[in-house]
Design a protein around this motif. Structure first.
Motif, mmCIF file in Angstrom:
data_model
loop_
_atom_site.group_PDB
_atom_site.id
_atom_site.type_symbol
_atom_site.label_atom_id
_atom_site.label_comp_id
_atom_site.label_asym_id
_atom_site.label_seq_id
_atom_site.Cartn_x
_atom_site.Cartn_y
_atom_site.Cartn_z
ATOM 1 N N ALA A 120 12.984 -15.267 -163.954
ATOM 2 C CA ALA A 120 12.649 -15.299 -162.575
ATOM 3 C C ALA A 120 12.786 -13.974 -161.485
ATOM 4 C CB ALA A 120 12.944 -16.390 -161.841
ATOM 5 N N GLY A 121 14.177 -13.598 -162.076
ATOM 6 C CA GLY A 121 14.895 -12.318 -161.181
ATOM 7 C C GLY A 121 13.958 -11.171 -161.722
ATOM 8 N N ALA A 122 13.440 -10.976 -162.885
ATOM 9 C CA ALA A 122 12.758 -9.816 -163.386
ATOM 10 C C ALA A 122 11.483 -9.916 -162.763
ATOM 11 C CB ALA A 122 12.624 -9.749 -164.822
ATOM 12 N N SER A 123 11.043 -10.873 -162.453
ATOM 13 C CA SER A 123 9.593 -11.294 -161.701
ATOM 14 C C SER A 123 9.611 -10.773 -160.132
ATOM 15 C CB SER A 123 8.921 -12.521 -161.938
ATOM 16 O OG SER A 123 8.877 -12.960 -163.251
ATOM 17 N N PHE A 124 10.747 -11.067 -159.511
ATOM 18 C CA PHE A 124 11.022 -10.723 -158.152
ATOM 19 C C PHE A 124 11.123 -9.102 -158.137
ATOM 20 C CE2 PHE A 124 12.921 -14.973 -157.204
ATOM 21 C CZ PHE A 124 12.310 -14.855 -155.796
ATOM 22 N N ALA A 125 11.820 -8.576 -159.383
ATOM 23 C CA ALA A 125 11.962 -7.051 -159.277
ATOM 24 C C ALA A 125 10.897 -6.282 -159.520
ATOM 25 C CB ALA A 125 12.856 -6.726 -160.293
ATOM 26 N N GLY A 126 9.911 -7.083 -160.135
ATOM 27 C CA GLY A 126 8.450 -6.467 -160.506
ATOM 28 C C GLY A 126 7.429 -6.406 -159.225
ATOM 29 N N LEU A 127 7.896 -7.102 -158.248
ATOM 30 C CA LEU A 127 7.124 -7.114 -157.108
ATOM 31 C C LEU A 127 7.228 -5.546 -156.484
ATOM 32 C CD1 LEU A 127 7.946 -10.415 -155.361
ATOM 33 C CD2 LEU A 127 5.629 -9.615 -156.432
ATOM 34 N N MET A 128 8.205 -4.643 -156.719
ATOM 35 C CA MET A 128 8.388 -3.583 -156.067
ATOM 36 C C MET A 128 7.390 -2.554 -156.325
ATOM 37 S SD MET A 128 11.673 -0.858 -155.851
ATOM 38 C CE MET A 128 12.815 -1.765 -154.904
ATOM 39 N N PRO A 129 7.188 -2.283 -157.619
ATOM 40 C CA PRO A 129 6.387 -1.244 -158.235
ATOM 41 C C PRO A 129 4.957 -1.799 -157.854
ATOM 42 C CG PRO A 129 7.219 -2.373 -160.006
ATOM 43 C CD PRO A 129 8.134 -2.630 -158.987
ATOM 44 N N ASP A 130 4.583 -3.112 -157.825
ATOM 45 C CA ASP A 130 3.370 -3.664 -157.484
ATOM 46 C C ASP A 130 2.979 -3.681 -155.996
ATOM 47 O OD1 ASP A 130 3.409 -4.665 -160.066
ATOM 48 O OD2 ASP A 130 3.432 -6.881 -159.602
ATOM 49 N N GLN A 131 3.826 -3.832 -155.173
ATOM 50 C CA GLN A 131 3.229 -3.853 -153.757
ATOM 51 C C GLN A 131 4.369 -3.068 -152.456
ATOM 52 O OE1 GLN A 131 2.621 -7.942 -152.336
ATOM 53 N NE2 GLN A 131 2.489 -8.810 -154.515
ATOM 54 N N VAL A 132 5.138 -2.454 -152.967
ATOM 55 C CA VAL A 132 5.901 -1.649 -152.113
ATOM 56 C C VAL A 132 5.548 -0.316 -152.004
ATOM 57 C CG1 VAL A 132 8.344 -1.060 -151.354
ATOM 58 C CG2 VAL A 132 8.002 -3.542 -152.296
ATOM 59 N N PRO A 133 5.163 0.332 -150.920
ATOM 60 C CA PRO A 133 4.731 1.937 -150.927
ATOM 61 C C PRO A 133 5.975 2.606 -151.424
ATOM 62 C CG PRO A 133 4.311 0.613 -148.761
ATOM 63 C CD PRO A 133 4.779 -0.015 -149.645
ATOM 64 N N GLU A 134 5.595 3.880 -151.815
ATOM 65 C CA GLU A 134 6.768 4.667 -152.469
ATOM 66 C C GLU A 134 7.802 5.122 -150.979
ATOM 67 O OE1 GLU A 134 7.275 9.004 -154.701
ATOM 68 O OE2 GLU A 134 5.267 8.118 -154.376
ATOM 69 N N GLU A 135 7.172 5.245 -149.876
ATOM 70 C CA GLU A 135 7.924 6.065 -148.631
ATOM 71 C C GLU A 135 8.660 4.850 -148.377
ATOM 72 O OE1 GLU A 135 3.826 4.515 -147.223
ATOM 73 O OE2 GLU A 135 4.688 5.887 -148.828
ATOM 74 N N LYS A 136 8.683 3.770 -148.992
ATOM 75 C CA LYS A 136 9.627 2.417 -148.131
ATOM 76 C C LYS A 136 10.416 1.826 -149.462
ATOM 77 C CE LYS A 136 6.661 1.152 -144.493
ATOM 78 N NZ LYS A 136 5.838 -0.139 -143.812
ATOM 79 N N ARG A 137 10.294 2.363 -150.496
ATOM 80 C CA ARG A 137 11.091 1.940 -151.569
ATOM 81 C C ARG A 137 12.779 1.898 -151.662
ATOM 82 N NH1 ARG A 137 7.254 3.415 -156.862
ATOM 83 N NH2 ARG A 137 5.487 1.612 -156.263
ATOM 84 N N ALA A 138 13.309 3.065 -151.039
ATOM 85 C CA ALA A 138 14.844 3.150 -150.829
ATOM 86 C C ALA A 138 15.142 1.862 -149.875
ATOM 87 C CB ALA A 138 15.294 4.326 -150.348
ATOM 88 N N SER A 139 14.497 1.949 -148.678
ATOM 89 C CA SER A 139 14.909 0.996 -147.545
ATOM 90 C C SER A 139 14.814 -0.333 -148.350
ATOM 91 C CB SER A 139 13.887 1.231 -146.176
ATOM 92 O OG SER A 139 14.000 2.424 -145.870
ATOM 93 N N TYR A 140 13.836 -0.704 -148.811
ATOM 94 C CA TYR A 140 13.357 -1.990 -149.542
ATOM 95 C C TYR A 140 14.453 -2.203 -150.581
ATOM 96 C CZ TYR A 140 11.209 -5.471 -152.477
ATOM 97 O OH TYR A 140 10.772 -6.559 -153.360
ATOM 98 N N SER A 141 14.957 -1.104 -151.304
ATOM 99 C CA SER A 141 15.807 -1.459 -152.144
ATOM 100 C C SER A 141 17.130 -1.924 -151.741
ATOM 101 C CB SER A 141 16.033 -0.066 -153.242
ATOM 102 O OG SER A 141 17.303 -0.315 -153.975
ATOM 103 N N GLY A 142 17.446 -1.292 -150.529
ATOM 104 C CA GLY A 142 18.677 -1.496 -149.923
ATOM 105 C C GLY A 142 18.756 -2.714 -149.330
#
Length: 424
Positions: A120-142
């Protein structure tokens, strides 16, 4: 169909925090207490056996869970399917553990919990490359990096309130939380089936070899894994602070445990704040390496305080630096990982491999600790782990900086395309 960004963030913060409560509370507190109650005579051996099985399945699960999502074509969605199934089946394992009276069902339950919650945790992580724009990925990661500290915080509160008098009730509540979090996430996010991409049939050998991307073809992916392992080896030293307080400073087990619990609560706040601020600054500056390096260097400072500690205040200061360093590292590491993923169609599997790298320090440090402590006591232990962080930082600077930063710095639009090719 991409989920609205703010809605996505809230969905994952809620769901992943609740999943972290369910997974980390047994790992940090309840498992050891349960084993002491069931098998007090053989506690050390039994705890080691149970931990080894759990960690092994925690390492296997993320790339498998990510790969399953990459190829799932159910209308319910490729990530939502495994977020929900992982939470539900993991809860079954949680109930097995809570109701167990002997070691065998306890170990089986822990394997189920580790395997399916990590899927389940890996599937949560998979949402980042699927749905988060590149310019927001560090903010999202934080921001998302605060989920695990929050999970530990709320898990410790639940444990302190219920474990002494109502342990079975606590296990049932954790199982319920482990289902409720994924359900909330699945209700809030949009998701789609995997792309229907025609693929050539592969032999078993080709399939096995394709599990890990070719280091020759995608060297930066492997470098990013070494960076992650190196820095997290330093952070993993925190798991031995209780032992050090008892052995080095003569504290009783209960007193050492109480002090470490208080330190950890304060550290969680520092980690969460550093993670959010670091992610926002990384997106603003369009840089990743300086933040990851700063996180690693801050962890090294903390390890040096622990190495040369002559009293409890040094240990507390060291823990503060390690917590800050981990938060800064955590804020930007995931966005670097997303940038060096080899193939968008295998993003879930490759993110899962990175998640497995997160868990490796839980295996490597216990294996190395007796040797390091035997060589030079706590000086060798903390110094050796600090050396891993140094190596991680060196490897980090073998990975090109974010193309957005380089193109902005040089004022040349062509540079971005050139660096993107270099990253691949």
């Amino acid at each position: 169909m991409v989920t609205n960004y703010k809605r996505l963030v809230w969905a994952i913060i809620i769901g992943y925090t609740m999943l972290s409560i369910a997974l980390l509370t047994p790992a940090l507190v309840l498992l050891s207490v349960k084993i002491i109650n069931i098998d007090p005579q053989n506690y050390t051996y039994t705890f080691g056996l149970c931990s080894a099985f759990g960690t092994a399945f925690a390492i296997i699960a993320p790339p498998l869970g990510g790969s399953l999502g990459d190829h799932t074509k159910f209308k319910f969605g490729r990530r939502r399917t495994w977020i929900l199934l992982g939470g539900v089946i993991g809860a079954v394992g949680m109930l097995m553990m809570g109701l167990s009276k002997t070691i065998t069902p306890l170990i089986i339950g822990w394997i189920i919990v580790q395997f399916f919650y990590n899927i389940a945790g890996a599937s949560f992580a998979g949402l980042m490359p699927d749905q988060v724009p590149e310019e927001k990925r560090a903010s999202y990661s934080g921001i998302i990096g605060t989920a695990q500290p929050l999970g530990v915080f709320f898990g410790m509160i639940l444990s302190s309130l219920l474990n002494a008098k109502y342990p079975t009730v606590l296990w049932i509540i954790l199982a319920f939380i482990g289902i409720l979090g994924p359900v909330i996430t699945c209700l809030l996010i949009n998701d789609t089936p995997a792309n229907n991409i025609a693929k050539n049939k592969k032999s078993f050998r080709e399939t096995a070899l394709s599990i890990y991307p070719s280091p020759k073809k995608y060297p930066n992916f492997t470098k990013a894994i070494f960076v992650k392992i190196g820095v997290l080896m330093g952070y993993g030293a925190t798991s031995y602070i209780t032992v050090m307080l008892a052995k080095r400073f003569g504290m009783s087990g209960n007193d050492a445990g109480t002090l470490v619990s208080l330190i950890n609560l304060g550290a969680l706040v520092l980690t969460a704040v550093a993670s959010i601020v670091g992610g926002i600054l990384s997106d603003k500056t369009k840089m990743q390496r300086p933040f990851i390096a700063l996180g690693g260097l801050t962890i090294i400072i903390g390890l040096l305080f622990d190495m040369f500690a002559t009293g409890i205040p040094f240990v507390i200061i060291g823990s503060i630096f390690v917590a800050l360093g981990f938060g800064i590292f955590n804020s930007t590491d995931a966005s670097l990982v997303m940038r060096v993923l080899p193939n968008p169609n295998d993003a879930g599997k490759d993110v899962g491999l990175m998640a497995s790298a997160n868990n490796l320090q839980g295996v490597l440090i216990p294996m190395m600790a007796p040797m390091l402590l035997g060589i030079g006591s706590w000086y060798a232990f903390f110094g050796g782990l600090a050396l891993f962080v140094v190596i991680g930082i060196i490897v980090l600077y073998m990975i090109p900086e974010d193309p957005r930063y380089k193109s902005k710095k040089l004022g040349d639009v062509k540079v971005e395309k050139e660096v993107e090719e270099e990253v691949k």
